[in-house]
Design an enzyme around this catalytic site. Sequence first.
Site, mmCIF file in Angstrom:
data_model
loop_
_atom_site.group_PDB
_atom_site.id
_atom_site.type_symbol
_atom_site.label_atom_id
_atom_site.label_comp_id
_atom_site.label_asym_id
_atom_site.label_seq_id
_atom_site.Cartn_x
_atom_site.Cartn_y
_atom_site.Cartn_z
ATOM 1 N N HIS A 306 0.428 63.924 79.683
ATOM 2 C CA HIS A 306 -0.003 62.638 79.142
ATOM 3 C C HIS A 306 -0.544 62.848 77.746
ATOM 4 O O HIS A 306 -1.163 63.888 77.476
ATOM 5 C CB HIS A 306 -1.092 62.022 80.036
ATOM 6 N N ASP A 363 2.367 58.155 87.298
ATOM 7 C CA ASP A 363 3.730 57.928 87.770
ATOM 8 C C ASP A 363 4.227 58.963 88.758
ATOM 9 O O ASP A 363 5.291 58.801 89.337
ATOM 10 C CB ASP A 363 4.686 57.896 86.567
HETATM 11 N N1 CMC Z 1 7.202 68.896 81.363
HETATM 12 C C1 CMC Z 1 7.308 70.034 80.632
HETATM 13 N N2 CMC Z 1 6.727 70.221 79.438
HETATM 14 C C2 CMC Z 1 5.983 69.214 78.962
HETATM 15 C C3 CMC Z 1 5.821 68.005 79.655
HETATM 16 C C4 CMC Z 1 6.453 67.870 80.910
HETATM 17 N N3 CMC Z 1 6.341 66.739 81.617
HETATM 18 N N4 CMC Z 1 5.041 67.162 78.950
HETATM 19 C C5 CMC Z 1 4.723 67.821 77.814
HETATM 20 N N5 CMC Z 1 5.293 69.054 77.834
HETATM 21 C C6 CMC Z 1 5.141 70.087 76.804
HETATM 22 C C7 CMC Z 1 6.007 69.793 75.594
HETATM 23 O O1 CMC Z 1 7.273 70.409 75.685
HETATM 24 C C8 CMC Z 1 5.173 70.345 74.461
HETATM 25 O O2 CMC Z 1 5.361 71.732 74.424
HETATM 26 P P1 CMC Z 1 5.287 72.507 73.000
HETATM 27 O O3 CMC Z 1 3.905 72.277 72.480
HETATM 28 O O4 CMC Z 1 5.564 73.918 73.356
HETATM 29 O O5 CMC Z 1 6.338 71.881 72.149
HETATM 30 C C9 CMC Z 1 3.733 70.099 74.918
HETATM 31 O O6 CMC Z 1 3.788 70.042 76.358
HETATM 32 C C10 CMC Z 1 3.143 68.800 74.389
HETATM 33 O O7 CMC Z 1 4.067 67.762 74.677
HETATM 34 P P2 CMC Z 1 4.308 66.508 73.729
HETATM 35 O O8 CMC Z 1 5.608 65.883 74.083
HETATM 36 O O9 CMC Z 1 4.091 66.920 72.305
HETATM 37 O O10 CMC Z 1 3.097 65.617 74.173
HETATM 38 P P3 CMC Z 1 2.979 64.062 73.960
HETATM 39 O O11 CMC Z 1 1.547 63.750 74.020
HETATM 40 O O12 CMC Z 1 3.734 63.622 72.758
HETATM 41 O O13 CMC Z 1 3.765 63.470 75.239
HETATM 42 C C11 CMC Z 1 4.301 62.565 77.330
HETATM 43 C C12 CMC Z 1 3.171 62.928 76.352
HETATM 44 C C13 CMC Z 1 3.711 61.733 78.469
HETATM 45 C C14 CMC Z 1 5.367 61.729 76.623
HETATM 46 C C15 CMC Z 1 4.904 63.877 77.889
HETATM 47 O O14 CMC Z 1 3.915 64.629 78.569
HETATM 48 C C16 CMC Z 1 6.099 63.616 78.800
HETATM 49 O O15 CMC Z 1 7.226 63.451 78.323
HETATM 50 N N6 CMC Z 1 5.873 63.546 80.162
HETATM 51 C C17 CMC Z 1 6.928 63.204 81.075
HETATM 52 C C18 CMC Z 1 7.112 61.692 81.078
HETATM 53 C C19 CMC Z 1 5.984 60.984 81.802
HETATM 54 O O16 CMC Z 1 5.583 61.365 82.892
HETATM 55 N N7 CMC Z 1 5.500 59.896 81.202
HETATM 56 C C20 CMC Z 1 4.490 59.032 81.812
HETATM 57 C C21 CMC Z 1 3.240 58.973 81.030
HETATM 58 S S1 CMC Z 1 1.928 58.175 81.968
HETATM 59 C C22 CMC Z 1 2.448 56.554 82.139
HETATM 60 C C23 CMC Z 1 2.492 55.774 80.873
HETATM 61 O O17 CMC Z 1 1.525 55.805 80.098
HETATM 62 O O18 CMC Z 1 3.475 55.062 80.670
#
Ligand code: CMC
Length: 428
Positions: A306, A363
């Site tokens: 998140h 989720d």
């Molecule tokens: N599985 C594997 N690696 C992950 C995941 C995951 N679910 N989420 C983040 N990472 C890694 C990502 O690859 C990155 O690694 P690095 O620093 O080595 O490049 C690091 O963790 C940080 O990730 P980010 O994408 O820069 O973080 P963000 O804050 O931009 O993204 C997120 C947050 C929710 C989009 C992401 O965690 C994700 O895609 N999760 C899966 C989708 C999900 O469950 N979304 C629901 C969010 S809660 C409901 C809502 O608010 O709608």
Amino acid sequence: MGDKNATLSVGGNSYELPVFEGSVGPDVIDIRKLYGQSKMFTYDPGYTSTASCESALTYIDGEEGVLLHRGYPIGQLAESSNFTEVSYLLLNGELPDKETLDKFNWTISRHTMLHEQLIQFYRGFRRDAHPMAIMCGVVGALSAFYHDSTDISDPEHRRISSHRLIAKMPTIAAMAYKYSIGQPFLYPDNSLSYTGNFMRMTFGVPAEPYELHPAVERAMDRIFILHADHEQNASTSTVRLAGSSGANPFACIAAGIACLWGPAHGGANEAALNMLREIGTPDKIPHYIERAKDKNDPFRLMGFGHRVYKNYDPRATVMQKTVREVFDALKVDDPLFETALRLEELALHDDYFVEKKLFPNVDFYSGIILSAIGFPTTMFTALFALARTVGWVAQWNEMISDPGQKIGRPRQLYTGPTQRDYVPVENR
Ligand code: CMC
């Protein structure tokens, strides 16, 4: 707000920037005059360090896993309140007394029906249309039907349009579902609770009475509470940005629905259940964990991670408990729940997830519950949109009521070509 200052030094020049304190949470540096003084912008794609507005609705402490609505912890609201009371709280700032709550429930119930002509809209969609496609279209179309509540400068118009949106969303979502399975639409039954009425419109048929299962109605209501608002997330910021131009509330909420649809946001519950189905049995989990860690593989553990929570999402705690309640009430068992529990356990002990502070989010478990209740995966995000509508309208109202509100207009770091002369095609 306090009287601290921050000093920014660039190329021998320094700029004094006011620092504001919220009631709780990080201070913010006020950079509104920075461009005027320094001819520099700040750069923050994805807004990871930017407070886009002042708000008194929802507070999140991502490090501690805390979520408060108007000061009340989400766990207490999920346990002891109900969705319409939480809606009142978000809209008005305080918990209502009994009489006020009854009046609010009555008011919402008076707006549950849709204009009859809106039914024609549904018939224009393909039967296999995704419910979110229908919701974007129908909610946007409400602007054409309710002109008497689209003057956003009038607080009474804003109040009525907010009530209309909260009241009509269950009808709109249920009709999207009914249309997809070819069953007749059901009109609302205002003798039922907000959530009970939605369950009946979704799963009932006109040919026979619908029997509500109280434990399932309660679980569904709790799921709505868990999704009611979540501070300045992508869809809420979309609603605020759309609303900042003076667009009418129905159009703004349609914009929020469009943003929510994406798999990184509201679409994650659908994606999480699809992922669990793909994984299938616990023995396959290590393979998927390795894939999630592989930088060359786009696969991510859906329902994990998140932007704000770097701890267990407090909504996921309630959700996990609710899975068991629904299973007990419906006397069902889904082996995917075991897979989910095992996946959570393995990921929480894996260095990659520990270091990056990736925990289950709201989720991760919601798909398992919604599936047990009988919703197809395509409806999951529509349910999220239904519940989040109250947060969207409350945030939109807060923004419009602010006398200092301005149109949202971010700037950019331009990296394209500098000015050059046009060359006629024959000379290129
Ligand atoms: N599985 C594997 N690696 C992950 C995941 C995951 N679910 N989420 C983040 N990472 C890694 C990502 O690859 C990155 O690694 P690095 O620093 O080595 O490049 C690091 O963790 C940080 O990730 P980010 O994408 O820069 O973080 P963000 O804050 O931009 O993204 C997120 C947050 C929710 C989009 C992401 O965690 C994700 O895609 N999760 C899966 C989708 C999900 O469950 N979304 C629901 C969010 S809660 C409901 C809502 O608010 O709608």
